[in-house]
Design an enzyme around this catalytic site. Structure first.
Site, PDB file in Angstrom:
ATOM      1  N   ALA A 281      -4.466   5.188  -6.677  1.00 30.25           N
ATOM      2  CA  ALA A 281      -5.409   6.215  -6.349  1.00 30.25           C
ATOM      3  C   ALA A 281      -6.867   5.662  -6.360  1.00 30.25           C
ATOM      4  O   ALA A 281      -7.051   4.549  -6.913  1.00 30.25           O
ATOM      5  CB  ALA A 281      -5.208   7.393  -6.978  1.00 30.25           C
TER       6      ALA A 281
ATOM      7  N   ASP B 143       0.782  -1.334   0.068  1.00 25.54           N
ATOM      8  CA  ASP B 143      -0.098   0.003   0.027  1.00 25.54           C
ATOM      9  C   ASP B 143       0.996   1.304  -0.092  1.00 25.54           C
ATOM     10  O   ASP B 143       2.011   1.454   0.712  1.00 25.54           O
ATOM     11  CB  ASP B 143      -0.986  -0.068   1.391  1.00 25.54           C
ATOM     12  CG  ASP B 143      -1.949   1.026   1.183  1.00 25.54           C
ATOM     13  OD1 ASP B 143      -3.034   0.583   1.163  1.00 25.54           O
ATOM     14  OD2 ASP B 143      -1.526   2.188   1.094  1.00 25.54           O
TER      15      ASP B 143
ATOM     16  N   TYR C  60     -12.125  14.349  -5.073  1.00 27.28           N
ATOM     17  CA  TYR C  60     -11.290  13.565  -5.891  1.00 27.28           C
ATOM     18  C   TYR C  60     -10.422  14.470  -6.560  1.00 27.28           C
ATOM     19  O   TYR C  60      -9.235  14.515  -6.533  1.00 27.28           O
ATOM     20  CB  TYR C  60     -12.092  12.627  -6.953  1.00 27.28           C
ATOM     21  CG  TYR C  60     -11.002  12.251  -7.742  1.00 27.28           C
ATOM     22  CD1 TYR C  60      -9.982  11.334  -7.619  1.00 27.28           C
ATOM     23  CD2 TYR C  60     -11.310  12.518  -9.438  1.00 27.28           C
ATOM     24  CE1 TYR C  60      -9.245  10.950  -8.481  1.00 27.28           C
ATOM     25  CE2 TYR C  60     -10.604  11.907 -10.303  1.00 27.28           C
ATOM     26  CZ  TYR C  60      -9.628  10.921  -9.862  1.00 27.28           C
ATOM     27  OH  TYR C  60      -8.879  10.720 -10.915  1.00 27.28           O
TER      28      TYR C  60
END
Ligand code: UDP
Length: 325
Positions: A75, A51, A141
């Site tokens: 992402a 990760d 986002y």
């Protein structure tokens, strides 16, 4: 170059991995497989299950493979979800990228190509959008991507990090062996094709009252193979000055036009229902990709919507359940 592709098990990342490998780079894929698929990574490409928020593991991976550059795509990327769950987006996309940059600085890796988005522009004043246009994200986002672009600019100045940010418009289409498999799927073209195949409900058009010529949103769809090639060019041209490029075909298509294309390509009726607008959606997003054309010689090889949809249709038919994992 020895290149680490974060998010290389994802839709765009798996195409970028193939593009870089075909161009002669030694690629290592790093992914946490939360949304990616192990089977999307080509056989023979080393894979690290890490990760991006795990800085020490990231650093170790870079040292193990003597990485020289990073292409950072890892992402989460759904505009609508980001509006409802902003903490997930700031954690994955901002904390993850800062951790990656720490690992790069610790490991002495000085080059990065960053996966950014048209969502940084929000509702643009003018289309086609040039890179110098105002950035006013409408979603968390978009915020996360714009913030990391700013971080890269500062790290370039302070630490000499060579960086380029690529603002993707709507990635679409498929390679023969790598395509879209989001679970759940939220993107227009795969959902339309699943609706045609009967493996998903009729497609819901999100809003028909936008100020566009047919009332539905306009997007600039760009073939994932063309996106992949842009990463190869961007990597070769990296410099500490830092660059930001739009990546689109310079033409826009409404949701209704995408539905019509799917009808032509599949020869079947597309089951459709009309619904409310989706949170965070801009009415119209069309790229000017003049700058990357001038600087790097990039030009989309597959700009025709029907060709893009046809490649996605091929993938949808050959992979009705997506990847095997
Ligand atoms: N869209 C839609 N129905 C869907 C999914 C998407 O009408 O089930 C519309 C969406 O509002 C946008 C366009 O299709 O105008 C492309 O959406 P997508 O999620 O594929 O990409 P985005 O533009 O959000 O990056």
């Amino acid at each position: 170059m020895r290149v680490l592709v974060t998010g290389g098990a994802g839709y765009i990342g798996s195409a970028v991995t193939r593009g870089l490998a075909a161009a002669g780079h030694e690629v290592v894929v790093l992914d946490n497989l939360i949304t990616g698929h192990r089977a999307a990574v080509p056989v023979g490409v080393p894979f690290a299950l890490v990760d991006t928020r795990n800085t020490s593991e990231m650093c170790r991976t870079m040292q193990t493979y003597r990485i020289e550059a990073v292409v950072h795509l890892a992402a989460i990327s759904q505009v609508g979800t980001s509006v409802r769950e902003p903490r997930l987006y700031f954690d994955n996309n901002v904390r993850g990228a800062l951790s990656l940059l720490d690992a790069m600085l610790d490991a002495g890796v000085g080059k990065i190509v960053f996966s950014s988005t048209a969502a940084v522009y929000g509702d643009p004043d003018q289309c086609p959008i040039v890179e110098s246009a105002a950035t006013r994200p409408k979603s968390p986002y978009g915020d996360t991507k714009l913030f990391i672009e700013a971080v890269l600019a500062r790290y370039g100045e302070a630490y000499g990090l060579a960086h380029t940010s690529l603002r993707y418009f709507n990635a679409a289409g498929a390679l023969a062996d790598a395509g879209e498999d989001h679970r759940p799927e939220t993107h227009l073209i795969p959902l339309v094709l699943q609706a045609v195949l009967g493996t998903a409900p009729p497609i819901t058009v999100f809003g028909e009252d936008y100020p566009t010529h047919d009332g539905t949103c306009v997007r600039d769809y760009v073939h994932v193979a063309d996106l992949a090639r842009a990463h190869v060019l961007a990597l070769d041209a990296l410099s500490t000055g830092g660059r930001v490029y739009n990546l689109g075909c310079g033409g826009g298509f409404t949701v209704r036009e995408v539905l019509a294309s799917a009808g032509r390509v599949t020869g079947r009726t597309v089951p459709v229902v009309f619904g409310a607008r989706r949170d965070g959606d801009a009415a119209e997003l069309i790229a000017s990709s003049t700058l990357i054309g001038q600087d790097l010689g990039w030009k989309p090889a597959h700009p025709a919507l029907d060709d893009i949809v046809a490649s996605a249709w091929e993938w949808a038919q050959t992979h009705p359940n997506g990847y095997p994992d």
